[in-house]
Enzyme design. Structure first.
Site, PDB file in Angstrom:
ATOM      1  N   ARG A   1       0.829  -1.198   0.000  1.00 15.44           N
ATOM      2  CA  ARG A   1       0.000   0.000   0.000  1.00 15.44           C
ATOM      3  C   ARG A   1       0.863   1.248   0.000  1.00 15.44           C
ATOM      4  O   ARG A   1       2.013   1.246   0.419  1.00 15.44           O
ATOM      5  CB  ARG A   1      -0.895   0.024   1.243  1.00 15.44           C
ATOM      6  CG  ARG A   1      -0.096   0.061   2.531  1.00 15.44           C
ATOM      7  CD  ARG A   1      -0.965   0.054   3.766  1.00 15.44           C
ATOM      8  NE  ARG A   1      -0.143   0.069   4.970  1.00 15.44           N
ATOM      9  CZ  ARG A   1      -0.619   0.245   6.189  1.00 15.44           C
ATOM     10  NH1 ARG A   1      -1.900   0.419   6.369  1.00 15.44           N
ATOM     11  NH2 ARG A   1       0.190   0.245   7.232  1.00 15.44           N
TER      12      ARG A   1
ATOM     13  N   GLN B   1      -1.350 -16.712   2.288  1.00 14.97           N
ATOM     14  CA  GLN B   1      -1.124 -15.467   1.554  1.00 14.97           C
ATOM     15  C   GLN B   1      -2.289 -15.105   0.647  1.00 14.97           C
ATOM     16  O   GLN B   1      -2.644 -13.933   0.510  1.00 14.97           O
ATOM     17  CB  GLN B   1       0.148 -15.585   0.714  1.00 14.97           C
ATOM     18  CG  GLN B   1       1.430 -15.252   1.466  1.00 14.97           C
ATOM     19  CD  GLN B   1       1.506 -13.790   1.865  1.00 14.97           C
ATOM     20  OE1 GLN B   1       1.416 -13.458   3.043  1.00 14.97           O
ATOM     21  NE2 GLN B   1       1.646 -12.913   0.898  1.00 14.97           N
TER      22      GLN B   1
ATOM     23  N   ASP C   1      -4.342  -0.925  13.573  1.00 12.07           N
ATOM     24  CA  ASP C   1      -5.461  -0.331  14.304  1.00 12.07           C
ATOM     25  C   ASP C   1      -6.408  -1.418  14.804  1.00 12.07           C
ATOM     26  O   ASP C   1      -6.926  -1.342  15.924  1.00 12.07           O
ATOM     27  CB  ASP C   1      -6.226   0.640  13.406  1.00 12.07           C
ATOM     28  CG  ASP C   1      -5.366   1.794  12.927  1.00 12.07           C
ATOM     29  OD1 ASP C   1      -4.585   2.324  13.746  1.00 12.07           O
ATOM     30  OD2 ASP C   1      -5.455   2.162  11.746  1.00 12.07           O
TER      31      ASP C   1
END
Length: 341
Positions: free
Chosen positions: A130, A286, A297
């Site tokens: 990301r 995976q 978070d």
């Protein structure tokens, strides 16, 4: 903002570029699968993503510490057992933030400001990796005075555990200290997440002003090593770094500080009461991993849910592992209706 996205090109494909023109997206995830051009108009300004593999855009949820609280609430499955306080704008994304938080069942007496638009974050997901571009905007406008709001006061008085992400150290240290001192005076628990390497690099003074009031410190291993580098800890061993942070001065001497370092799929390090433990992470295939956004978070949210129930540290960490494992199998910090923990 314009950048080449390395590693995303395939042989024979046009170059991959991410182009954002003054955009204000609230959580835009691109799962890159095939060539498309996305264009939308947010507050009259175009947002354009170009990618040879882009599939879809999602607006799944708020982010950061609000995700931790949403996950804790999801794990507990009790109405309005969790509250979240922050600052949003008076724009349409502020309304989205309120709507999504309300839908999750979290009590959120937000401060609202017309000075800045609601904070936003654009996320490019390529494979399992990301890249993010954040615009904090209204999130930077939180004022200590909002803590005197009747709804906020009710939430503070009703709460036994307080959690703050390190990002808030850049916004209002007086707000953190006010709540932390209330917690200390009432034997409540304060938790802090180091959140990002730049926090320990550039906001060390603010961090060390708050740390004496913190009972539980969360971090990943990269942030922990960055802390060591900038605080004269002569080791990159996360166990040694955890012991160092645990031993720092503490205002509430009635309980020792606990330090928790996550390491992705490697065991989580827990330092508490002078002892260090390694708690293994259950393996996940995976191919089941869709998006790692929100994993840290979610770990915190799962941990806090069991801490609120008075469970031992081992179970708190295992709940964190479970929650993070669920979130990474979905796009954004989203989850099924009920947990299976």
């Amino acid at each position: 903002y314009q950048r080449r996205v390395h590693g995303a090109d395939q042989e024979g494909s046009p170059p991959t570029w991410l182009v954002i023109y003054q955009s204000k997206p609230i959580w835009l995830l691109l799962n890159c699968l095939q060539w498309k051009v996305f264009s939308t108009f947010l507050e009259g300004r175009p947002l354009i993503f170009w990618s040879p593999k882009a599939q879809h855009l999602l607006f799944p949820s708020p982010e950061g510490s609000s995700d931790s609280i949403r996950v804790a609430h999801w794990m507990l499955q009790k109405p309005e057992c969790c509250s979240y306080v922050g600052c949003i704008g008076t724009d349409k994304f502020g309304e989205v933030m309120k709507q999504k938080t309300q839908e999750s069942g979290v009590n959120a007496p937000f401060m609202q400001t017309a000075e800045q638009p609601t904070g936003t974050c654009a996320v490019l997901v390529t494979g399992k990796e990301r890249s993010m571009v954040a615009n904090l905007a209204a999130a930077n406008c939180f004022k200590e005075s909002h803590l005197e709001d009747a709804a906020v006061q009710a939430a503070i008085n009703a709460s036994e555990i307080f959690y703050v992400a390190g990002f808030f150290l850049t916004v209002s240290v007086p707000s953190i200290l006010k709540v932390a001192k209330h917690a200390g005076e009432n034997n409540k628990t304060v938790c802090l997440n180091l959140a990002a390497p730049f926090i320990v690099q550039f906001f060390a003074a603010q961090l060390h002003e708050v740390l004496p009031f913190v009972d539980i410190v969360f971090s990943n291993d990269d942030e922990a090593r960055e802390y060591a580098k900038h605080n004269n800890v002569a080791s990159e061993d996360v166990k040694v770094i955890a012991a160092h942070i645990a031993a720092l001065p503490k205002a509430n001497g009635s309980r020792a500080r606990t330090v928790i370092f996550t390491q992705g799929k490697e065991p989580t390090i827990v330092y508490s009461g002078g002892e260090v433990k390694e708690i293994p992470v259950a393996p996940l295939e995976q191919e089941k991993i869709i998006d790692t956004n929100g994993a840290g978070d979610a770990f915190v949210g799962g941990f806090l849910s069991q801490l609120a129930l008075g469970k031992p540290l081992q179970q708190c960490v295992e709940a964190g592992h479970y929650a993070a494992g669920v979130i990474i199998q979905h796009s954004g910090c989203t989850f099924p209706p009920t947990p299976q923990f």
